[in-house]
Design a protein around this motif. Structure first.
Motif, PDB file in Angstrom:
ATOM      1  N   GLY A   1      -6.587 -81.566 -45.724  1.00  0.00           N
ATOM      2  CA  GLY A   1      -5.934 -80.523 -44.945  1.00  0.00           C
ATOM      3  C   GLY A   1      -6.842 -79.839 -43.940  1.00  0.00           C
ATOM      4  O   GLY A   1      -6.356 -79.102 -43.065  1.00  0.00           O
ATOM      5  N   GLU A   2      -8.145 -80.041 -44.062  1.00  0.00           N
ATOM      6  CA  GLU A   2      -9.062 -79.459 -43.074  1.00  0.00           C
ATOM      7  C   GLU A   2      -8.762 -79.971 -41.676  1.00  0.00           C
ATOM      8  O   GLU A   2      -9.021 -79.268 -40.686  1.00  0.00           O
ATOM      9  CB  GLU A   2     -10.510 -79.793 -43.458  1.00  0.00           C
ATOM     10  N   LEU A   3      -8.188 -81.167 -41.579  1.00  0.00           N
ATOM     11  CA  LEU A   3      -7.859 -81.701 -40.257  1.00  0.00           C
ATOM     12  C   LEU A   3      -6.782 -80.868 -39.574  1.00  0.00           C
ATOM     13  O   LEU A   3      -6.931 -80.495 -38.404  1.00  0.00           O
ATOM     14  CB  LEU A   3      -7.397 -83.159 -40.390  1.00  0.00           C
ATOM     15  N   VAL A   4      -5.712 -80.534 -40.280  1.00  0.00           N
ATOM     16  CA  VAL A   4      -4.635 -79.781 -39.637  1.00  0.00           C
ATOM     17  C   VAL A   4      -5.050 -78.336 -39.403  1.00  0.00           C
ATOM     18  O   VAL A   4      -4.558 -77.683 -38.475  1.00  0.00           O
ATOM     19  CB  VAL A   4      -3.329 -79.860 -40.450  1.00  0.00           C
ATOM     20  N   GLU A   5      -5.945 -77.821 -40.224  1.00  0.00           N
ATOM     21  CA  GLU A   5      -6.438 -76.461 -40.004  1.00  0.00           C
ATOM     22  C   GLU A   5      -7.237 -76.364 -38.715  1.00  0.00           C
ATOM     23  O   GLU A   5      -7.313 -75.289 -38.100  1.00  0.00           O
ATOM     24  CB  GLU A   5      -7.311 -76.028 -41.184  1.00  0.00           C
ATOM     25  N   ALA A   6      -7.828 -77.467 -38.287  1.00  0.00           N
ATOM     26  CA  ALA A   6      -8.668 -77.463 -37.093  1.00  0.00           C
ATOM     27  C   ALA A   6      -7.881 -77.652 -35.799  1.00  0.00           C
ATOM     28  O   ALA A   6      -8.441 -77.514 -34.709  1.00  0.00           O
ATOM     29  CB  ALA A   6      -9.718 -78.571 -37.209  1.00  0.00           C
ATOM     30  N   LEU A   7      -6.601 -77.967 -35.890  1.00  0.00           N
ATOM     31  CA  LEU A   7      -5.821 -78.252 -34.685  1.00  0.00           C
ATOM     32  C   LEU A   7      -5.555 -76.983 -33.876  1.00  0.00           C
ATOM     33  O   LEU A   7      -5.366 -75.904 -34.440  1.00  0.00           O
ATOM     34  CB  LEU A   7      -4.486 -78.895 -35.068  1.00  0.00           C
ATOM     35  N   PRO A   8      -5.497 -77.106 -32.559  1.00  0.00           N
ATOM     36  CA  PRO A   8      -5.191 -75.937 -31.724  1.00  0.00           C
ATOM     37  C   PRO A   8      -3.713 -75.577 -31.803  1.00  0.00           C
ATOM     38  O   PRO A   8      -2.883 -76.363 -32.278  1.00  0.00           O
ATOM     39  CB  PRO A   8      -5.565 -76.416 -30.317  1.00  0.00           C
ATOM     40  N   GLU A   9      -3.373 -74.418 -31.307  1.00  0.00           N
ATOM     41  CA  GLU A   9      -1.997 -73.950 -31.359  1.00  0.00           C
ATOM     42  C   GLU A   9      -1.053 -74.859 -30.590  1.00  0.00           C
ATOM     43  O   GLU A   9       0.117 -75.022 -30.964  1.00  0.00           O
ATOM     44  CB  GLU A   9      -1.914 -72.517 -30.814  1.00  0.00           C
ATOM     45  N   ASP A  10      -1.544 -75.469 -29.527  1.00  0.00           N
ATOM     46  CA  ASP A  10      -0.699 -76.372 -28.747  1.00  0.00           C
ATOM     47  C   ASP A  10      -0.830 -77.825 -29.200  1.00  0.00           C
ATOM     48  O   ASP A  10      -0.389 -78.745 -28.519  1.00  0.00           O
ATOM     49  CB  ASP A  10      -1.030 -76.269 -27.256  1.00  0.00           C
ATOM     50  N   GLY A  11      -1.438 -78.048 -30.374  1.00  0.00           N
ATOM     51  CA  GLY A  11      -1.577 -79.384 -30.922  1.00  0.00           C
ATOM     52  C   GLY A  11      -0.407 -79.754 -31.815  1.00  0.00           C
ATOM     53  O   GLY A  11       0.579 -79.013 -31.934  1.00  0.00           O
ATOM     54  N   THR A  12      -0.512 -80.903 -32.477  1.00  0.00           N
ATOM     55  CA  THR A  12       0.557 -81.379 -33.355  1.00  0.00           C
ATOM     56  C   THR A  12      -0.033 -81.943 -34.639  1.00  0.00           C
ATOM     57  O   THR A  12      -0.906 -82.814 -34.601  1.00  0.00           O
ATOM     58  CB  THR A  12       1.400 -82.485 -32.679  1.00  0.00           C
ATOM     59  N   ALA A  13       0.457 -81.446 -35.761  1.00  0.00           N
ATOM     60  CA  ALA A  13       0.096 -81.996 -37.072  1.00  0.00           C
ATOM     61  C   ALA A  13       1.158 -83.011 -37.465  1.00  0.00           C
ATOM     62  O   ALA A  13       2.339 -82.680 -37.566  1.00  0.00           O
ATOM     63  CB  ALA A  13       0.016 -80.879 -38.113  1.00  0.00           C
ATOM     64  N   VAL A  14       0.753 -84.248 -37.654  1.00  0.00           N
ATOM     65  CA  VAL A  14       1.667 -85.332 -38.007  1.00  0.00           C
ATOM     66  C   VAL A  14       1.522 -85.572 -39.512  1.00  0.00           C
ATOM     67  O   VAL A  14       0.484 -86.050 -39.971  1.00  0.00           O
ATOM     68  CB  VAL A  14       1.344 -86.608 -37.198  1.00  0.00           C
ATOM     69  N   LEU A  15       2.554 -85.228 -40.281  1.00  0.00           N
ATOM     70  CA  LEU A  15       2.445 -85.179 -41.743  1.00  0.00           C
ATOM     71  C   LEU A  15       3.454 -86.102 -42.419  1.00  0.00           C
ATOM     72  O   LEU A  15       4.616 -86.178 -42.018  1.00  0.00           O
ATOM     73  CB  LEU A  15       2.667 -83.747 -42.238  1.00  0.00           C
ATOM     74  N   ASN A  16       2.994 -86.763 -43.481  1.00  0.00           N
ATOM     75  CA  ASN A  16       3.826 -87.651 -44.271  1.00  0.00           C
ATOM     76  C   ASN A  16       4.714 -86.828 -45.206  1.00  0.00           C
ATOM     77  O   ASN A  16       4.244 -86.291 -46.207  1.00  0.00           O
ATOM     78  CB  ASN A  16       2.941 -88.607 -45.072  1.00  0.00           C
ATOM     79  N   LEU A  17       5.995 -86.765 -44.896  1.00  0.00           N
ATOM     80  CA  LEU A  17       6.911 -85.955 -45.690  1.00  0.00           C
ATOM     81  C   LEU A  17       7.269 -86.610 -47.014  1.00  0.00           C
ATOM     82  O   LEU A  17       7.846 -85.967 -47.895  1.00  0.00           O
ATOM     83  CB  LEU A  17       8.191 -85.668 -44.887  1.00  0.00           C
ATOM     84  N   ASP A  18       6.921 -87.896 -47.184  1.00  0.00           N
ATOM     85  CA  ASP A  18       7.167 -88.571 -48.458  1.00  0.00           C
ATOM     86  C   ASP A  18       6.096 -88.242 -49.496  1.00  0.00           C
ATOM     87  O   ASP A  18       6.244 -88.599 -50.671  1.00  0.00           O
ATOM     88  CB  ASP A  18       7.213 -90.093 -48.251  1.00  0.00           C
ATOM     89  N   ASP A  19       5.028 -87.590 -49.081  1.00  0.00           N
ATOM     90  CA  ASP A  19       3.951 -87.182 -49.980  1.00  0.00           C
ATOM     91  C   ASP A  19       3.965 -85.660 -50.081  1.00  0.00           C
ATOM     92  O   ASP A  19       3.621 -84.969 -49.116  1.00  0.00           O
ATOM     93  CB  ASP A  19       2.606 -87.667 -49.435  1.00  0.00           C
ATOM     94  N   PRO A  20       4.380 -85.098 -51.204  1.00  0.00           N
ATOM     95  CA  PRO A  20       4.501 -83.636 -51.318  1.00  0.00           C
ATOM     96  C   PRO A  20       3.210 -82.894 -50.995  1.00  0.00           C
ATOM     97  O   PRO A  20       3.247 -81.810 -50.400  1.00  0.00           O
ATOM     98  CB  PRO A  20       4.907 -83.432 -52.780  1.00  0.00           C
ATOM     99  N   ALA A  21       2.060 -83.464 -51.384  1.00  0.00           N
ATOM    100  CA  ALA A  21       0.791 -82.787 -51.112  1.00  0.00           C
ATOM    101  C   ALA A  21       0.503 -82.720 -49.617  1.00  0.00           C
ATOM    102  O   ALA A  21      -0.107 -81.757 -49.132  1.00  0.00           O
ATOM    103  CB  ALA A  21      -0.351 -83.500 -51.838  1.00  0.00           C
ATOM    104  N   VAL A  22       0.927 -83.737 -48.889  1.00  0.00           N
ATOM    105  CA  VAL A  22       0.742 -83.737 -47.433  1.00  0.00           C
ATOM    106  C   VAL A  22       1.766 -82.830 -46.769  1.00  0.00           C
ATOM    107  O   VAL A  22       1.437 -82.041 -45.878  1.00  0.00           O
ATOM    108  CB  VAL A  22       0.837 -85.166 -46.875  1.00  0.00           C
ATOM    109  N   ALA A  23       3.014 -82.926 -47.187  1.00  0.00           N
ATOM    110  CA  ALA A  23       4.057 -82.088 -46.603  1.00  0.00           C
ATOM    111  C   ALA A  23       3.713 -80.604 -46.727  1.00  0.00           C
ATOM    112  O   ALA A  23       4.001 -79.801 -45.827  1.00  0.00           O
ATOM    113  CB  ALA A  23       5.395 -82.387 -47.271  1.00  0.00           C
ATOM    114  N   ALA A  24       3.054 -80.233 -47.822  1.00  0.00           N
ATOM    115  CA  ALA A  24       2.687 -78.828 -48.047  1.00  0.00           C
ATOM    116  C   ALA A  24       1.646 -78.333 -47.060  1.00  0.00           C
ATOM    117  O   ALA A  24       1.455 -77.121 -46.908  1.00  0.00           O
ATOM    118  CB  ALA A  24       2.173 -78.654 -49.475  1.00  0.00           C
ATOM    119  N   MET A  25       0.976 -79.245 -46.368  1.00  0.00           N
ATOM    120  CA  MET A  25      -0.050 -78.840 -45.407  1.00  0.00           C
ATOM    121  C   MET A  25       0.530 -78.189 -44.162  1.00  0.00           C
ATOM    122  O   MET A  25      -0.217 -77.634 -43.341  1.00  0.00           O
ATOM    123  CB  MET A  25      -0.905 -80.051 -45.016  1.00  0.00           C
TER     124      MET A  25
END
Length: 487
Positions: free
Chosen positions: A214-238
């Motif tokens: 999850g450190e990757l999505v925390e580092a994204l800028p406000e105008d960026g995009t977090a691409v998350l696997n919704l089939d994985d609950p731990a990833v979706a929670a990010m």
């Protein structure tokens, strides 16, 4: 690489140039292996687990290097100090140069950067995304699995003033590693594939793995995009951990996400499906990859490309028919004697092992004429599982039996729990076999394989079964890709 002078490198790293290092000397490439140096390059003399790069500085200069990035001075045979910038930590200094390179290319060339992480599938997703983005401009991506504190800078150094897209694979063996890499390359799109038990022993549990990914999505800028696997609950929670927009993907993803409909796998194990995008468009995709589990990687690459504005038809066209671009990832060789070798032994964790075994079982099912193929699973140790190692190998052996894999060959003491559990599960006689070494496995296979068999090789990189797979692929005249180069 963007050209940098000795003076610039010293300023970026805070290092001290030796008296022999001319400020105006220009560096045109970077290598950490003296044998890969070329005229005009910088050699990074990093200490390693097996050898110290400082011992290879003379060879680097003989190959054409003009400057070293080192932690101490070294001398030529005549006592002359090699031209170098001296720093406390050569690897961290590499990272500073890489961060400078990315920042400069963002300013001068509107460079777009994508970071990809996850417990499995990073390299395949990276290769797929790079293929899609190549249609939009010059794209740089790692060779193989260059995904750490050395590999990521080396990937960055391949970028030039003409590079439009930089795709970075991010691996970690502990909390804080991905945060470091993300600060270096500043991705605007971050892809998280899954949270599994790979490296669980080093992380101290799957909770810390999720924290690290999850450190990757925390580092994204406000105008960026977090691409998350919704089939994985731990990833979706990010989604709650980022200020960026969130674009989900998954087979069961809702409207507004990237999803796959009507997923099927053909006789050769290639998945095909309808790719549905958030704009409502639908596009057929017929992948050249082997295994249904690759649908996740295909959707992830499609979602990242969509986030960067690539047209849906172009995404589907780039994915269709594309097989593995990196070695030892479900790499298929059909030998002249009708034996099929599938070499997936670059890396392994419980999730990827299960996926590979399920794919093998599907490939062995009867065809339209009712002809089934005999399946062999040659499995080595899954490393870095910590206290879960015995349990995970035990579960693996039981799964092989339940999937009706006809022949199980377990290689190495570290994986023996898989053999023991297969026997307990009901695999008798020569249905399950244990050998101590790859050489023993090779002799056994050469004696017992027969036309029509399918044999899967799967293990962690350190177990070395990928080389056994290469040898078996070329037995009886089979054709396989060249062997991995080593230092």
């Amino acid at each position: 690489m963007i050209y940098l002078s000795t003076a610039e490198i010293a300023a970026i790293t805070g290092g001290r140039p030796t008296a022999t290092a001319l400020p105006e000397t220009e560096v045109r490439g970077v290598a950490t292996d003296s044998r890969e140096c070329a005229p005009g390059w910088l050699f990074v003399a990093k200490p390693g687990a097996a050898s110290d790069g400082h011992h290879f500085v003379p060879q680097a200069f003989a190959a054409g290097a003009v400057l070293a990035l080192a932690e101490r001075e070294t001398t030529a045979a005549d006592g002359t100090v090699h031209p170098a910038v001296i720093v406390p930590d050569a690897v961290l200094a590499m990272g500073k140069i890489a961060a400078h390179t990315v920042a400069r290319l963002r300013e001068t060339n509107a460079l777009r950067t994508v970071g990809i992480t996850g417990s499995a599938g990073k390299t395949t997703t990276k290769d797929l995304l790079a293929a899609i983005l190549a249609g939009t401009g010059e794209t740089v991506a790692p060779i193989g699995s260059y995904n750490g504190e050395v590999g990521v800078p080396l990937t960055v150094f391949k970028a030039t003033d003409q590079t439009r897209n930089l795709v970075v694979e991010m691996g970690a063996t502990g909390v804080g590693h991905i945060e470091y890499l993300a600060r270096m390359v500043r991705p605007e799109v971050g892809v998280v594939l899954c949270v599994g038990s790979a490296h669980a022993g080093e992380f101290g549990g799957t909770e810390n793995i999720a924290r690290a990914k999850g450190e990757l999505v925390e580092a994204l800028p406000e105008d960026g995009t977090a691409v998350l696997n919704l089939d994985d609950p731990a990833v979706a929670a990010m989604a709650s951990r980022t200020r960026a927009a969130v674009l989900g993907f998954g087979e069961q993803a809702p409207a507004g996400a990237v999803s796959a409909e009507d997923v099927e796998v053909d006789r050769d194990g290639h998945p095909h499906f309808t790719l549905r995008l958030p704009d409502g468009s639908a596009h057929p995709v017929r992948s050249g990859l082997i295994g249904r589990h690759h649908v996740t990687n295909l959707l992830a690459a499609a979602a990242a490309a969509y986030a960067l504005g690539v047209d849906g038809a172009a995404i589907a066209a780039a994915l269709t028919g594309r097989g593995p671009a990196s070695r030892w990832r479900m790499e298929r060789t059909d030998r002249p004697d009708s034996v099929t070798v599938i070499n997936d032994a670059y890396n392994a964790n419980p999730d990827s092992m299960r996926a590979a075994l399920r794919t093998l079982a599907e490939l062995g099912l009867p065809d339209g004429q009712g002809q089934a193929r005999r399946t062999w699973a040659v499995l080595g140790e899954m490393l870095e599982l910590g206290e879960d190692s015995v349990l995970e190998h035990d579960l693996l052996g039981r799964l092989a039996v339940r999937l009706n894999i006809k022949k199980l060959v377990v290689v190495g003491h570290g994986a023996k729990a898989a053999y023991n559990s297969a026997v307990l599960e009901g695999s008798w006689g020569d249905e399950a076999m244990f050998v101590e070494t790859a050489e023993e496995a090779e002799r056994l296979l050469n004696e017992r394989l027969r036309p029509g068999d399918i044999v899967l090789f799967k293990s962690s990189n350190g177990a070395g079964l990928r080389f056994l797979g290469d040898r078996l692929a070329t037995t009886a005249g089979g054709l396989a890709a060249g062997e991995e180069s080593v230092r």
